[in-house]
Every structure is written in structure tokens, then in C-alpha cells.
Design a protein around this motif. Structure first.
Motif, PDB file in Angstrom:
ATOM      1  N   ALA A  42       0.810  -1.226   0.000  1.00 38.81           N
ATOM      2  CA  ALA A  42       0.000   0.000   0.000  1.00 38.81           C
ATOM      3  C   ALA A  42       0.841   1.273   0.000  1.00 38.81           C
ATOM      4  N   LYS A  43       2.109   1.161   0.293  1.00 36.91           N
ATOM      5  CA  LYS A  43       2.978   2.336   0.490  1.00 36.91           C
ATOM      6  C   LYS A  43       2.967   3.272  -0.714  1.00 36.91           C
ATOM      7  N   TYR A  44       3.098   2.730  -1.907  1.00 41.20           N
ATOM      8  CA  TYR A  44       3.152   3.574  -3.098  1.00 41.20           C
ATOM      9  C   TYR A  44       1.851   4.351  -3.278  1.00 41.20           C
ATOM     10  N   TYR A  45       0.724   3.669  -3.066  1.00 37.97           N
ATOM     11  CA  TYR A  45      -0.554   4.366  -3.176  1.00 37.97           C
ATOM     12  C   TYR A  45      -0.645   5.484  -2.142  1.00 37.97           C
ATOM     13  N   MET A  46      -0.267   5.196  -0.917  1.00 32.87           N
ATOM     14  CA  MET A  46      -0.378   6.179   0.157  1.00 32.87           C
ATOM     15  C   MET A  46       0.465   7.413  -0.119  1.00 32.87           C
ATOM     16  N   GLU A  47       1.676   7.201  -0.591  1.00 32.14           N
ATOM     17  CA  GLU A  47       2.575   8.339  -0.828  1.00 32.14           C
ATOM     18  C   GLU A  47       2.211   9.109  -2.090  1.00 32.14           C
ATOM     19  N   SER A  48       1.629   8.421  -3.081  1.00 36.06           N
ATOM     20  CA  SER A  48       1.316   9.098  -4.341  1.00 36.06           C
ATOM     21  C   SER A  48      -0.020   9.821  -4.307  1.00 36.06           C
ATOM     22  N   THR A  49      -0.864   9.514  -3.321  1.00 37.93           N
ATOM     23  CA  THR A  49      -2.171  10.170  -3.257  1.00 37.93           C
ATOM     24  C   THR A  49      -2.312  11.117  -2.066  1.00 37.93           C
ATOM     25  N   SER A  50      -1.318  11.163  -1.205  1.00 36.43           N
ATOM     26  CA  SER A  50      -1.369  12.065  -0.058  1.00 36.43           C
ATOM     27  C   SER A  50       0.000  12.714   0.115  1.00 36.43           C
ATOM     28  N   SER A  51       0.120  13.556   1.111  1.00 34.34           N
ATOM     29  CA  SER A  51       1.400  14.214   1.385  1.00 34.34           C
ATOM     30  C   SER A  51       2.226  13.426   2.400  1.00 34.34           C
ATOM     31  N   LEU A  52       1.776  12.213   2.720  1.00 34.86           N
ATOM     32  CA  LEU A  52       2.460  11.411   3.731  1.00 34.86           C
ATOM     33  C   LEU A  52       3.770  10.825   3.212  1.00 34.86           C
ATOM     34  N   HIS A  53       4.781  10.883   4.044  1.00 35.57           N
ATOM     35  CA  HIS A  53       5.998  10.108   3.833  1.00 35.57           C
ATOM     36  C   HIS A  53       5.890   8.889   4.745  1.00 35.57           C
ATOM     37  N   ILE A  54       6.019   7.701   4.163  1.00 30.13           N
ATOM     38  CA  ILE A  54       5.767   6.454   4.888  1.00 30.13           C
ATOM     39  C   ILE A  54       7.066   5.730   5.212  1.00 30.13           C
ATOM     40  N   ASP A  55       7.239   5.386   6.480  1.00 29.49           N
ATOM     41  CA  ASP A  55       8.347   4.552   6.927  1.00 29.49           C
ATOM     42  C   ASP A  55       7.760   3.313   7.605  1.00 29.49           C
ATOM     43  N   ILE A  56       8.044   2.132   7.047  1.00 27.80           N
ATOM     44  CA  ILE A  56       7.501   0.885   7.592  1.00 27.80           C
ATOM     45  C   ILE A  56       8.591   0.167   8.364  1.00 27.80           C
ATOM     46  N   GLN A  57       8.292  -0.193   9.604  1.00 25.74           N
ATOM     47  CA  GLN A  57       9.288  -0.848  10.453  1.00 25.74           C
ATOM     48  C   GLN A  57       8.714  -2.135  11.055  1.00 25.74           C
ATOM     49  N   GLU A  58       9.587  -3.139  11.156  1.00 24.22           N
ATOM     50  CA  GLU A  58       9.253  -4.334  11.923  1.00 24.22           C
ATOM     51  C   GLU A  58       9.288  -3.957  13.405  1.00 24.22           C
ATOM     52  N   PRO A  59       8.205  -4.141  14.139  1.00 22.53           N
ATOM     53  CA  PRO A  59       8.114  -3.613  15.507  1.00 22.53           C
ATOM     54  C   PRO A  59       9.113  -4.211  16.499  1.00 22.53           C
ATOM     55  N   PHE A  60       9.445  -5.490  16.373  1.00 27.38           N
ATOM     56  CA  PHE A  60      10.365  -6.106  17.337  1.00 27.38           C
ATOM     57  C   PHE A  60      11.744  -5.470  17.237  1.00 27.38           C
ATOM     58  N   ASN A  61      12.242  -5.335  16.004  1.00 30.46           N
ATOM     59  CA  ASN A  61      13.550  -4.706  15.814  1.00 30.46           C
ATOM     60  C   ASN A  61      13.500  -3.235  16.206  1.00 30.46           C
ATOM     61  N   TYR A  62      12.399  -2.563  15.857  1.00 29.59           N
ATOM     62  CA  TYR A  62      12.254  -1.147  16.203  1.00 29.59           C
ATOM     63  C   TYR A  62      12.223  -0.962  17.715  1.00 29.59           C
ATOM     64  N   LEU A  63      11.541  -1.862  18.404  1.00 36.26           N
ATOM     65  CA  LEU A  63      11.432  -1.780  19.858  1.00 36.26           C
ATOM     66  C   LEU A  63      12.802  -1.845  20.520  1.00 36.26           C
TER      67      LEU A  63
END
Length: 349
Positions: free
Chosen positions: A50-71
Motif C-alpha cells: 500500500a505504500k506507493y498508493y499512500m505516498e502518491s495520493t497524499s502528502s504522507l511520507h511512509i516509513d515501515i518498520q518491523e516492531p520487534f527490531n524497532y522496539l
């Protein structure tokens, strides 16, 4: 007993319902620019799709992270002004704890997207979005994966409307395009069934499965990896197209079945070139495309749909094939295995 196939067959109706009932006019974001998405497993794959759709249709910059590693290793970026935690079950321990880490150190707005609005994750966020597809009782999610992609697309449209990036008419056009895509799903299931019958022997006898996609369908390739690993239970892997060319191709042999996921853009030529090169080194080369084709090794969906919406359709054949290959091999997908895994490893609350 409800099966994985039953949920696949519900997708067209379920996604239409989600589309009809989502309120893009509801103000709930404010001025947000940097969105951190926390997700794992199929939820992560859906976010990637969904990332490409989200960034191309809104002003959002999307960063997707695996929560365990991020934690345990991630750093909270001060630019982040929205956190979306995606967990279909709402019980993912790592996702819940990662959100708690963020809320302890910042006052950033948090949203949970889940199919269970009473689940543990809803207790640690500001706002809850219901996936609106019911509770999927089979462990190998299909309808929930597609519903997650669609809801993330609608979140982006809602944010675009609130920030006045898109007009009401433009929002309506986007929704109509998505609706048009969704109406292909039942036909795609039928095409997938025909494709499976034609190639049944080759698919059932496969020992190593690999899929390659580009753009938003990198997420499709990763979900292929998840579904085939969970159900077919043979070595399976999904790659971004170019990444496959930088080392992984060196393991290719006559036991390999390769799937090329294609949409009509300039990268398709790169995919075709790789397919033509690799076909003499592997057992099978199949293509899944949204376009037309008379090639017997191509599952042509023949759907008029933009690339940014295409992940909603291109995942359907892999969901169907994974179920049918597993079933044909005698694997009972309704029989639970590793039944105490979550209890022992505490991966879910």
C-alpha cells in the motif's frame, strides 16, 4: 468448517463493503507529514503493497518498520507525527510494546488498524480503525491481507482530503477506480482456478518457489513468500525484482519455480529480460500480470487498473494457488500445528 478458500471467495464482497462504509470526510489526522507504520508478517507485506498508493495520493511520507527490531534497536525520529500500528488480530506483542515505547517518549498521534476493536492493541493507541471484514478464523490470512491494503489506501485518501491535497471530486474518482478494480476479484479467482488445473502437476511437484515483483508489488511478492511458506511448506521466497539479480539468482536450478509479477510500466521490460534469461535454468517460469496474454504460462488477469491499485488484484492468484497446492499435497490447513508456539514464545498476547 470455514476454510481459507471460503475467505478468498468473500473478498470481492468484503472489500466492496469496506469501500462503501469508509468515511473519507471524517477529520481525524490534522496536518501530518511523516507516518511511521509498525507491522509484522502479512500486515507488514500489506503495508509494503500500500505504500506507493499512500505516498502518491497524499502528502504522507511512509516509513515501515518491523516492531520487534524497532522496539529494541530503533530510534524515535522527531519528524514522525503519526504512528499507524497494524495488527489484524490486535494481539501482536512486539507491535503493542513498540507503540508503548513511542507513547512513553513522545506525544505523537497513534492509530491502530485491526479486525478486533476490543483487542489489546486498542488499549495503547489514540484511535482505532476497524478493518471491517470480521474476524478471520483461519490462521493463514487472505481476506484480512486485502482488507488491510484497502484500509491503508482509504486512510491515505482521508488524509489527502483533510489536508485539501485532493478535492471531493478527485477523492470520488479514486474511490471509483478502486471499486472498478475490486469488481474483478471473482473473475480472477476463476482464472486462477483454470490456471491451476492446467499447471497442477508442475505446481504440486515444485520444491522451491520464488516470486519477483517491483514497485507496490514487491509487497505482493513478500506476501507470496508468507502464504506459500505457511501453506505449501516448501522453501519459498519473495524478492524485489532488481534485488533478485544481485546474488539470489545464483542458486537457481531445475528444482525452482519462478513467478514474475508484472504491471505495465518501464520496469516490465526488465522483468521480461530476466524471465527470458532464467527460463533455461529453472523448472518453471510463470507470469502473473494485470494485462492480457495468450501465453499458456501466463496468468493474465486482463484488468484495467492502475499500478498503484494493482496489489489488490495480483495477490489473489497466489492466495488461491497456495491453498490448492497445499490441499493437493494432502496438507490439512484446518489442522493446527505448533499449537503452543504463541504461548511458549509469547509472540501474541
Amino acid at each position: 468448517m470455514v476454510t481459507m478458500l471460503d475467505y478468498i471467495k468473500e473478498e470481492q464482497v468484503s472489500l466492496t463493503t469496506i469501500l462503501d462504509e469508509f468515511d473519507c470526510n471524517k477529520k481525524q489526522f490534522g496536518e501530518v507529514k511523516y507516518c511511521l507504520i509498525l507491522a509484522t508478517g502479512s500486515s507488514y507485506n500489506a503495508c509494503l503493497a500500500a505504500k506507493y498508493y499512500m505516498e502518491s495520493t497524499s502528502s504522507l511520507h511512509i516509513d515501515i518498520q518491523e516492531p520487534f527490531n524497532y522496539l529494541h534497536y530503533g530510534k524515535v525520529d522527531s519528524k514522525v507525527d503519526l504512528v499507524i500500528a497494524v495488527s489484524q488480530s490486535g494481539k501482536s506483542t512486539s507491535t503493542i510494546k513498540a507503540v508503548e515505547k513511542l507513547t512513553l517518549s513522545t506525544n505523537v498521534k497513534t492509530i491502530a488498524i485491526t479486525s478486533d476493536i476490543t483487542s489489546p492493541i486498542t488499549k495503547v493507541v489514540d484511535t482505532v480503525f476497524d478493518l471491517n471484514m470480521g474476524i478471520e478464523k483461519v490462521g493463514f490470512v487472505t481476506k484480512g491481507y486485502s482488507a488491510t491494503i484497502l484500509n491503508l489506501m482509504l486512510v491515505a485518501l482521508s488524509a489527502a482530503k483533510e489536508s485539501e491535497l485532493l478535492t471531493s471530486d478527485e477523492i470520488e474518482d479514486e474511490i471509483n477506480n478502486i471499486r472498478s478494480a475490486i469488481m474483478n476479484i471473482d473473475n480472477i479467482i476463476a482464472k486462477s482456478a483454470d490456471f491451476f488445473e492446467i499447471h497442477k502437476e508442475s505446481l504440486i511437484s515444485g520444491h522451491r518457489f520464488i516470486a519477483m515483483g517491483y514497485g507496490p508489488n514487491w509487497g505482493t511478492a513478500k506476501e507470496f513468500e508468507t502464504k506459500f511458506t505457511e501453506t505449501v511448506r516448501k522453501p519459498s521466497q519473495g524478492f524485489e525484482l532488481e534485488a533478485y539479480m544481485h546474488g539470489p539468482y545464483l542458486e537457481a536450478n531445475r528444482d525452482h519455480t519462478l513467478f514474475y509479477i508484472e504491471t505495465d510500466n518501464k520496469l516490465k521490460d526488465r522483468s521480461i529480460a530476466l524471465r527470458n534469461y532464467m527460463k533455461e535454468y529453472v523448472k518453471n517460469s510463470f507470469t502473473i500480470t494485470i494485462e492480457k496474454s495468450e501465453d499458456p504460462n501466463t496468468l493474465a488477469l486482463d484488468a484495467i487498473v492502475s499500478e498503484k491499485v494493482s496489489p489488490l488484484l495480483l495477490i489473489i492468484p497466489f492466495q488461491y494457488l497456495s491453498y490448492q497446492i497445499a490441499t493437493a499435497q494432502g496438507i490439512d490447513l484446518n489442522k493446527r500445528i505448533f499449537d503452543n508456539f504463541d504461548q511458549v514464545l509469547k509472540s501474541k498476547i
